[in-house]
Design an enzyme around this catalytic site. Structure first.
Site, PDB file in Angstrom:
ATOM      1  N   HIS A 156       0.697  -0.940   0.003  1.00 20.80           N
ATOM      2  CA  HIS A 156      -0.104  -0.422   0.200  1.00 20.80           C
ATOM      3  C   HIS A 156       1.045   1.804  -0.100  1.00 20.80           C
ATOM      4  O   HIS A 156      -0.147   2.528   0.549  1.00 20.80           O
ATOM      5  CB  HIS A 156      -0.663  -0.214   1.271  1.00 20.80           C
ATOM      6  CG  HIS A 156      -1.540  -1.366   1.456  1.00 20.80           C
ATOM      7  ND1 HIS A 156      -2.972  -1.478   0.667  1.00 20.80           N
ATOM      8  CD2 HIS A 156      -1.590  -2.119   2.209  1.00 20.80           C
ATOM      9  CE1 HIS A 156      -3.680  -2.845   1.372  1.00 20.80           C
ATOM     10  NE2 HIS A 156      -2.449  -3.275   2.001  1.00 20.80           N
ATOM     11  N   SER A 277      15.387  21.657 -15.963  1.00 21.22           N
ATOM     12  CA  SER A 277      14.695  22.849 -16.362  1.00 21.22           C
ATOM     13  C   SER A 277      14.696  24.344 -17.019  1.00 21.22           C
ATOM     14  O   SER A 277      15.973  24.858 -16.761  1.00 21.22           O
ATOM     15  CB  SER A 277      13.762  23.176 -14.600  1.00 21.22           C
ATOM     16  OG  SER A 277      12.832  24.269 -14.762  1.00 21.22           O
ATOM     17  N   LYS A 283      16.300  22.162 -10.411  1.00 25.50           N
ATOM     18  CA  LYS A 283      15.704  21.383 -10.570  1.00 25.50           C
ATOM     19  C   LYS A 283      16.820  19.387 -11.396  1.00 25.50           C
ATOM     20  O   LYS A 283      17.759  20.244 -12.247  1.00 25.50           O
ATOM     21  CB  LYS A 283      14.234  20.884 -11.840  1.00 25.50           C
ATOM     22  CG  LYS A 283      12.591  21.638 -11.643  1.00 25.50           C
ATOM     23  CD  LYS A 283      12.432  21.061  -9.947  1.00 25.50           C
ATOM     24  CE  LYS A 283      12.049  19.528 -10.457  1.00 25.50           C
ATOM     25  NZ  LYS A 283      11.100  19.521 -11.403  1.00 25.50           N
ATOM     26  N   GLU A 290      10.638   8.666 -16.930  1.00 24.61           N
ATOM     27  CA  GLU A 290       8.318   8.978 -17.209  1.00 24.61           C
ATOM     28  C   GLU A 290       8.010   8.897 -18.157  1.00 24.61           C
ATOM     29  O   GLU A 290       7.547   8.647 -18.612  1.00 24.61           O
ATOM     30  CB  GLU A 290       8.278  10.589 -16.692  1.00 24.61           C
ATOM     31  CG  GLU A 290       8.576  11.104 -15.722  1.00 24.61           C
ATOM     32  CD  GLU A 290       9.226  12.744 -14.847  1.00 24.61           C
ATOM     33  OE1 GLU A 290       7.972  13.556 -15.169  1.00 24.61           O
ATOM     34  OE2 GLU A 290      10.315  13.287 -15.257  1.00 24.61           O
TER      35      GLU A 290
END
Ligand code: ARG
Length: 472
Positions: A156, A277, A283, A290
């Site tokens: 979970h 970024s 970043k 992804e």
């Protein structure tokens, strides 16, 4: 370009219909397979006396020349050709004249295209299989380096029990090993030759189907001509196998994304496989995993697409089947791209052992061990579970870990607790004790690694297909 089938028509095809039906823009990818199939077919025609031997030789020579010219880049695909099959046949006739017009004797584009696609997919399945082995190998290597690296295991997405980083990586090896087995299995059914099935009902010429199948390296011929030209099960099976590969890669990608966040901090992706970024200077983004996660969608889309194309399709060939190719090609490219980028990403992944160990020591991941301790001391597991739960509740109220309680405090919950409880519930002991086959303990993980390595070695030398016989 002249049509292969112009005789029956009184007028030219409408430009927009021609454009709509054209498949050369994507099936040009099959040029090698198309030439290979035609060479085998021409040799068979010559051997069987269906055309003269010297005509067969002329055809083979012409096809080899076309192959060399496409390879060198001196022959370009004519966008006016309907598909790759028409293009190569037209080139052949242009180059060698009359003999070229005999190539298509006892053949149809329906058995031709099915043969080409199977030849293509066999090679691609093998190459994707090898990439899968590459990724499994990289994961096994990282597991070997992290046999003792303790991390929290989750259910979970809540910290559950301590495991090892190796154990977690090996879970992915097992998924990918099943994926590999699925590719091997799908290969068997792809490895069947439809050539000779003609348009749908075979031919009356005395062709030799086993000969062309052998020449092309197929293990068998298709048993029914109608099925041979309309069967695309192998395409659906392949895309399903690819979909499950993407399922596994997307789960792994998701974990890499989570683990590399500051919230987890379990791993750092190498700078070479991350991006920055355009506005936020600090970043470092996990774009690679992804995009792997994102690309899973298009492969699932192709699976739905091909199943829907096949649903309710009457026998035998229908133009609908032309839709199989882009689905297969894009699936191959996508899976290849994802496997190819994940291998170096895994090889360069940095594991943050301190962060993993610290997280494993929080949130009572050793509470099961506390219950087990009592169960070993003659308390029933149900009671032990309840008592351990009460201890956890007490710890939460005091802001303590299980290790921080005194024996006196422990004994207020049960007289069964003794001074050896501390050693018993230490995180290292929790992991080391789980040395069952397939378990997270360093010793169990070492066995799984050894087993995977010997599997990798055996499977690499296991042949995919029949050797193509020398000239018969
Ligand atoms: N381009 C076609 C395809 O990919 C080749 C087969 C054409 N056959 C036909 N009868 N129109 O399916």
């Amino acid at each position: 370009m002249n049509k292969l089938w112009g005789g029956r028509f009184e007028k030219e095809m409408a430009g927009e219909a021609e454009e709509f039906l054209n498949s050369l823009s994507f099936d040009a990818r099959l040029w090698r397979q198309d030439i290979r199939g035609s060479i085998a077919h021409a040799r068979m025609l010559g051997r069987q006396g269906i055309i003269d031997l010297d005509e067969a030789e002329e055809i083979v020579g012409g096809l080899e020349q076309i192959r060399d010219d496409i390879e060198k880049g001196t022959l370009e695909f004519d966008p006016g050709a309907e598909d790759i099959h028409s293009f190569i046949e037209a080139c052949l006739v242009e180059r060698i004249g009359e003999a070229g017009k005999k190539l298509h004797t006892s053949r149809s584009r329906n058995d031709q295209v099915a043969t080409d696609l199977r030849l293509y997919l066999k090679d691609e399945i093998e190459s994707l299989g090898n990439l899968l082995l590459g990724l499994i190998g990289a994961l096994v290597q990282r597991a070997r380096e992290n046999k003792e690296t303790i991390m929290p295991g989750y259910t979970h997405l809540q910290r559950a029990q301590p495991i090892t980083f190796a154990h977690h990586l090996l879970a992915y090896c097992e998924m990918l090993r099943r994926d590999y087995a699925r590719l091997r299995d799908c290969y068997k059914r792809t490895d069947v030759c439809p050539l000779g099935a003609g348009a749908l009902a075979g031919t009356t010429f005395p062709i030799d189907r086993p000969y062309t199948a052998r020449k092309l390296g197929f293990r068998d011929i298709a048993d029914n001509t109608l099925d041979a030209v309309s069967d695309r099960d192998f395409v659906a099976e392949f895309i399903f196998a690819a979909s499950l590969i993407m399922t596994h890669l997307s789960r792994f990608a998701e974990e890499l994304i989570l683990w590399s966040s500051s919230e987890f901090g379990f791993v750092a992706l190498d700078d070479a496989y991350t991006t920055g970024s355009s506005i936020m200077p600090q970043k470092k983004n996990p774009d690679v995993p992804e995009l792997v996660r994102g690309k899973t969608g298009r492969v699932y889309g192709h699976l739905t697409g091909i199943l829907t194309v096949l649903k309710g399709l009457p026998l035998a060939y229908n133009k609908d089947l032309q839709e199989d190719k882009e689905a297969v090609f894009d699936t191959v490219d996508t899976v290849r791209g994802c496997l190819g980028i994940l291998i170096p990403l895994v090889e360069t992944l940095q594991a943050n052992e301190e962060r993993m160990r610290a997280a494993a020591g929080q949130d009572f991941t050793n509470a099961t061990e506390l219950a087990d301790y009592l169960a070993w001391h003659d308390v029933s597991f149900r009671d032990a579970h309840r008592i351990a739960g009460q201890v956890v509740l007490y710890c939460i109220s005091k802001g303590k870990r299980l290790e921080d309680l005194s024996l006196k405090e422990y004994n207020t919950f049960s007289p069964a607790f003794d001074s050896d409880v501390y050693e018993y519930i230490s995180i290292e002991a929790c992991v080391a004790r789980r040395d069952l086959p397939g378990g997270p303990a360093p010793s169990a993980v070492a066995m799984e690694i050894a087993e995977l390595n010997s599997w990798l070695e055996d499977i690499r030398s296991f042949p995919w297909s029949q050797p193509v016989p020398e000239e018969e």
